[in-house]
Design a protein around this motif. Structure first.
Motif, PDB file in Angstrom:
ATOM      1  N   ALA A 188       0.849  -1.193   0.000  1.00  0.00           N
ATOM      2  CA  ALA A 188       0.000   0.000   0.000  1.00  0.00           C
ATOM      3  C   ALA A 188       0.882   1.239   0.000  1.00  0.00           C
ATOM      4  O   ALA A 188       1.951   1.255   0.611  1.00  0.00           O
ATOM      5  CB  ALA A 188      -0.923   0.011   1.210  1.00  0.00           C
ATOM      6  N   SER A 189       0.424   2.279  -0.685  1.00  0.00           N
ATOM      7  CA  SER A 189       1.115   3.567  -0.668  1.00  0.00           C
ATOM      8  C   SER A 189       0.727   4.315   0.604  1.00  0.00           C
ATOM      9  O   SER A 189      -0.462   4.441   0.916  1.00  0.00           O
ATOM     10  CB  SER A 189       0.725   4.396  -1.890  1.00  0.00           C
ATOM     11  OG  SER A 189       1.126   3.764  -3.080  1.00  0.00           O
ATOM     12  N   VAL A 190       1.711   4.804   1.336  1.00  0.00           N
ATOM     13  CA  VAL A 190       1.459   5.504   2.599  1.00  0.00           C
ATOM     14  C   VAL A 190       2.344   6.740   2.678  1.00  0.00           C
ATOM     15  O   VAL A 190       3.416   6.788   2.082  1.00  0.00           O
ATOM     16  CB  VAL A 190       1.733   4.601   3.814  1.00  0.00           C
ATOM     17  CG1 VAL A 190       0.744   3.450   3.877  1.00  0.00           C
ATOM     18  CG2 VAL A 190       3.163   4.054   3.780  1.00  0.00           C
ATOM     19  N   ASP A 191       1.884   7.750   3.423  1.00  0.00           N
ATOM     20  CA  ASP A 191       2.718   8.933   3.644  1.00  0.00           C
ATOM     21  C   ASP A 191       2.749   9.352   5.103  1.00  0.00           C
ATOM     22  O   ASP A 191       3.130  10.468   5.427  1.00  0.00           O
ATOM     23  CB  ASP A 191       2.247  10.100   2.760  1.00  0.00           C
ATOM     24  CG  ASP A 191       0.765  10.411   2.926  1.00  0.00           C
ATOM     25  OD1 ASP A 191       0.221  10.141   4.017  1.00  0.00           O
ATOM     26  OD2 ASP A 191       0.171  10.927   1.971  1.00  0.00           O
ATOM     27  N   SER A 192       2.339   8.430   6.005  1.00  0.00           N
ATOM     28  CA  SER A 192       2.423   8.713   7.436  1.00  0.00           C
ATOM     29  C   SER A 192       2.417   7.394   8.203  1.00  0.00           C
ATOM     30  O   SER A 192       1.925   6.373   7.707  1.00  0.00           O
ATOM     31  CB  SER A 192       1.250   9.581   7.892  1.00  0.00           C
ATOM     32  OG  SER A 192       0.042   8.832   7.876  1.00  0.00           O
ATOM     33  N   ALA A 193       2.945   7.430   9.426  1.00  0.00           N
ATOM     34  CA  ALA A 193       2.926   6.239  10.270  1.00  0.00           C
ATOM     35  C   ALA A 193       1.503   5.847  10.619  1.00  0.00           C
ATOM     36  O   ALA A 193       1.198   4.667  10.808  1.00  0.00           O
ATOM     37  CB  ALA A 193       3.743   6.499  11.541  1.00  0.00           C
ATOM     38  N   ASN A 194       0.609   6.849  10.696  1.00  0.00           N
ATOM     39  CA  ASN A 194      -0.789   6.552  10.993  1.00  0.00           C
ATOM     40  C   ASN A 194      -1.415   5.706   9.889  1.00  0.00           C
ATOM     41  O   ASN A 194      -2.171   4.770  10.155  1.00  0.00           O
ATOM     42  CB  ASN A 194      -1.576   7.850  11.164  1.00  0.00           C
ATOM     43  CG  ASN A 194      -3.026   7.595  11.544  1.00  0.00           C
ATOM     44  OD1 ASN A 194      -3.306   6.907  12.515  1.00  0.00           O
ATOM     45  ND2 ASN A 194      -3.942   8.138  10.768  1.00  0.00           N
ATOM     46  N   GLN A 195      -1.069   6.002   8.640  1.00  0.00           N
ATOM     47  CA  GLN A 195      -1.601   5.204   7.541  1.00  0.00           C
ATOM     48  C   GLN A 195      -1.028   3.790   7.560  1.00  0.00           C
ATOM     49  O   GLN A 195      -1.727   2.836   7.209  1.00  0.00           O
ATOM     50  CB  GLN A 195      -1.304   5.887   6.200  1.00  0.00           C
ATOM     51  CG  GLN A 195      -2.196   7.073   5.907  1.00  0.00           C
ATOM     52  CD  GLN A 195      -2.076   7.534   4.471  1.00  0.00           C
ATOM     53  OE1 GLN A 195      -0.999   7.443   3.861  1.00  0.00           O
ATOM     54  NE2 GLN A 195      -3.150   8.054   3.914  1.00  0.00           N
ATOM     55  N   VAL A 196       0.228   3.643   7.964  1.00  0.00           N
ATOM     56  CA  VAL A 196       0.806   2.304   8.113  1.00  0.00           C
ATOM     57  C   VAL A 196      -0.025   1.502   9.114  1.00  0.00           C
ATOM     58  O   VAL A 196      -0.371   0.336   8.881  1.00  0.00           O
ATOM     59  CB  VAL A 196       2.275   2.384   8.576  1.00  0.00           C
ATOM     60  CG1 VAL A 196       2.800   0.990   8.922  1.00  0.00           C
ATOM     61  CG2 VAL A 196       3.136   3.017   7.498  1.00  0.00           C
ATOM     62  N   ASP A 197      -0.355   2.137  10.227  1.00  0.00           N
ATOM     63  CA  ASP A 197      -1.152   1.465  11.255  1.00  0.00           C
ATOM     64  C   ASP A 197      -2.531   1.103  10.722  1.00  0.00           C
ATOM     65  O   ASP A 197      -3.052   0.017  10.991  1.00  0.00           O
ATOM     66  CB  ASP A 197      -1.281   2.372  12.480  1.00  0.00           C
ATOM     67  CG  ASP A 197      -2.015   1.690  13.622  1.00  0.00           C
ATOM     68  OD1 ASP A 197      -1.562   0.611  14.058  1.00  0.00           O
ATOM     69  OD2 ASP A 197      -3.048   2.220  14.076  1.00  0.00           O
ATOM     70  N   GLN A 198      -3.125   1.988   9.951  1.00  0.00           N
ATOM     71  CA  GLN A 198      -4.438   1.711   9.370  1.00  0.00           C
ATOM     72  C   GLN A 198      -4.380   0.514   8.422  1.00  0.00           C
ATOM     73  O   GLN A 198      -5.278  -0.337   8.417  1.00  0.00           O
ATOM     74  CB  GLN A 198      -4.959   2.946   8.625  1.00  0.00           C
ATOM     75  CG  GLN A 198      -5.370   4.089   9.541  1.00  0.00           C
ATOM     76  CD  GLN A 198      -5.969   5.241   8.762  1.00  0.00           C
ATOM     77  OE1 GLN A 198      -6.228   5.134   7.566  1.00  0.00           O
ATOM     78  NE2 GLN A 198      -6.171   6.364   9.435  1.00  0.00           N
ATOM     79  N   VAL A 199      -3.329   0.459   7.614  1.00  0.00           N
ATOM     80  CA  VAL A 199      -3.189  -0.649   6.670  1.00  0.00           C
ATOM     81  C   VAL A 199      -3.061  -1.972   7.427  1.00  0.00           C
ATOM     82  O   VAL A 199      -3.720  -2.966   7.099  1.00  0.00           O
ATOM     83  CB  VAL A 199      -1.961  -0.435   5.752  1.00  0.00           C
ATOM     84  CG1 VAL A 199      -1.640  -1.701   4.961  1.00  0.00           C
ATOM     85  CG2 VAL A 199      -2.223   0.729   4.802  1.00  0.00           C
ATOM     86  N   ARG A 200      -2.211  -2.004   8.464  1.00  0.00           N
ATOM     87  CA  ARG A 200      -2.045  -3.238   9.234  1.00  0.00           C
ATOM     88  C   ARG A 200      -3.354  -3.668   9.876  1.00  0.00           C
ATOM     89  O   ARG A 200      -3.716  -4.849   9.859  1.00  0.00           O
ATOM     90  CB  ARG A 200      -0.968  -3.049  10.313  1.00  0.00           C
ATOM     91  CG  ARG A 200       0.441  -3.197   9.792  1.00  0.00           C
ATOM     92  CD  ARG A 200       1.452  -3.176  10.934  1.00  0.00           C
ATOM     93  NE  ARG A 200       1.143  -4.193  11.938  1.00  0.00           N
ATOM     94  CZ  ARG A 200       1.528  -5.462  11.867  1.00  0.00           C
ATOM     95  NH1 ARG A 200       2.224  -5.883  10.821  1.00  0.00           N
ATOM     96  NH2 ARG A 200       1.226  -6.315  12.829  1.00  0.00           N
ATOM     97  N   ARG A 201      -4.066  -2.727  10.442  1.00  0.00           N
ATOM     98  CA  ARG A 201      -5.320  -3.063  11.109  1.00  0.00           C
ATOM     99  C   ARG A 201      -6.372  -3.528  10.105  1.00  0.00           C
ATOM    100  O   ARG A 201      -7.170  -4.426  10.392  1.00  0.00           O
ATOM    101  CB  ARG A 201      -5.820  -1.866  11.914  1.00  0.00           C
ATOM    102  CG  ARG A 201      -4.912  -1.535  13.097  1.00  0.00           C
ATOM    103  CD  ARG A 201      -5.283  -0.228  13.746  1.00  0.00           C
ATOM    104  NE  ARG A 201      -6.633  -0.261  14.290  1.00  0.00           N
ATOM    105  CZ  ARG A 201      -7.238   0.807  14.790  1.00  0.00           C
ATOM    106  NH1 ARG A 201      -6.625   1.976  14.787  1.00  0.00           N
ATOM    107  NH2 ARG A 201      -8.462   0.706  15.278  1.00  0.00           N
ATOM    108  N   ALA A 202      -6.366  -2.924   8.934  1.00  0.00           N
ATOM    109  CA  ALA A 202      -7.301  -3.359   7.893  1.00  0.00           C
ATOM    110  C   ALA A 202      -6.998  -4.787   7.457  1.00  0.00           C
ATOM    111  O   ALA A 202      -7.903  -5.603   7.275  1.00  0.00           O
ATOM    112  CB  ALA A 202      -7.238  -2.407   6.697  1.00  0.00           C
ATOM    113  N   LEU A 203      -5.713  -5.094   7.289  1.00  0.00           N
ATOM    114  CA  LEU A 203      -5.339  -6.449   6.901  1.00  0.00           C
ATOM    115  C   LEU A 203      -5.737  -7.454   7.972  1.00  0.00           C
ATOM    116  O   LEU A 203      -6.277  -8.524   7.670  1.00  0.00           O
ATOM    117  CB  LEU A 203      -3.832  -6.526   6.644  1.00  0.00           C
ATOM    118  CG  LEU A 203      -3.328  -5.839   5.374  1.00  0.00           C
ATOM    119  CD1 LEU A 203      -1.804  -5.761   5.374  1.00  0.00           C
ATOM    120  CD2 LEU A 203      -3.820  -6.578   4.125  1.00  0.00           C
ATOM    121  N   LEU A 204      -5.475  -7.134   9.232  1.00  0.00           N
ATOM    122  CA  LEU A 204      -5.766  -8.065  10.319  1.00  0.00           C
ATOM    123  C   LEU A 204      -7.262  -8.193  10.579  1.00  0.00           C
ATOM    124  O   LEU A 204      -7.687  -9.106  11.286  1.00  0.00           O
ATOM    125  CB  LEU A 204      -5.042  -7.629  11.592  1.00  0.00           C
ATOM    126  CG  LEU A 204      -3.511  -7.691  11.517  1.00  0.00           C
ATOM    127  CD1 LEU A 204      -2.883  -7.165  12.793  1.00  0.00           C
ATOM    128  CD2 LEU A 204      -3.042  -9.115  11.243  1.00  0.00           C
TER     129      LEU A 204
END
Length: 304
Positions: A188-204
């Motif tokens: 996923a394309s991300v531009d903040s640590a918050n978006q990284v967290d969102q991506v992980r939570r979405a996957l899980l």
């Protein structure tokens, strides 16, 4: 050539170590008072609800496992169900027969099978044994008409108390299978640590991904002043996160998070597992256009 008893014993020991490394030592306990020269006896305790300590009637299944000296070369393990109840449901003949048939279907001569049995049993219990009615149910507010139009995985994953950043699109690679272990890379394309967290939570929030043995993560994000924000997570696969991060650095990719899910297949891969993780990740980055190749072609990608 059919393995002898010594080779069978070695395969059994490797399998038991692998199972305990993944699930913890408590899942398998040897019964020191009940064994013979031809077989070892273990108690397998599977608690499907161990991650939810508030569950009043946890769905626990206890099996007595007999590992004959001919396992896995010719015979499969012998088991008996020691539990009278699983959660609020009594263990009856129907359940016993279903487990017997499921286990038999998974066994292949010469292949260890305990990991696959545990995974199958977990799925079976979750699908057939409901939580007890006395468990406290969460209060759910009916969604508005606008909420119903939101993607299910996004709704399940994002905490409404978090800053409102849109969830990036997540793409998943085709599975890479090596000796029954399966690897899938998510990009996923991300531009903040918050978006990284969102991506992980979405996957899980995806049940299948959440059940993966490991979800290894690495990301790199451009910051002002030519600085790079980067981090990684092994998720129990020692050193895998750092190796995945090294791949991102070598490829010089930025503003991207990569999560590689691995479902262990019961056969230890040794150092090859790191190669599989990185190959899977690199292919996904190529397919998403982060890495230029001589024959780059835009291919359709599966959206999670």
């Amino acid at each position: 050539m059919t393995p002898g008893n010594d080779e069978n014993k070695e395969l059994q020991e490797e399998e038991l170590l692998a199972v305990c490394a993944i699930y913890g030592d408590s899942i398998l306990q040897k019964d020191e008072h009940d064994s013979t020269d031809d077989q070892s006896v273990y108690l397998l305790t599977l608690n499907v609800d161990q991650d939810d300590p508030d569950t009043k009637s946890p769905r626990i299944m206890v099996l007595r496992l007999f590992l004959p000296s001919t396992y896995p070369s010719t015979d499969m393990p012998v088991f008996e169900i020691a539990s009278l109840y699983c959660g609020h449901r009594k263990v009856d003949t129907t359940m016993t027969l279903a487990i017997q048939q499921g286990f038999e279907a998974l066994f292949q001569t010469g292949q260890v099978v305990l990991f696959e049995w545990i995974q199958w049993l977990r799925d079976y219990i979750e699908d057939t044994v409901d939580l007890a009615a006395i468990d406290v149910a969460p209060v759910i507010t009916p969604p508005s008409q606008e909420d119903k139009q939101v993607n299910d995985i996004t709704t399940a994953a994002i905490d409404t108390t978090m800053p409102s950043e849109s969830l990036p699109s997540i793409f998943s690679s085709e599975p890479l299978v090596d000796r029954k272990s399966t690897f899938v890379a998510h990009v996923a394309s991300v531009d903040s640590a918050n978006q990284v967290d969102q991506v992980r939570r979405a996957l899980l929030a995806n049940k299948k991904i959440a059940k993966a043995t490991h979800n290894i993560t690495a990301y790199r994000i451009n910051l002002p002043g030519d600085r790079i924000l980067q981090d990684n997570d092994d998720d129990g696969e020692t050193a895998a996160g750092g190796r995945l991060m090294h791949l991102l650095q070598i490829l010089n990719v930025k503003n991207v998070v990569v999560v590689v899910s691995r479902w262990y297949g019961g056969i230890q891969l040794g150092a090859d597992r790191f190669k599989d993780i990185n190959n899977c990740a690199r292919k996904a980055l190529e397919d998403c256009g982060y890495v230029e190749t001589a024959t780059t072609k835009k291919k359709g990608k599966k959206k999670l």
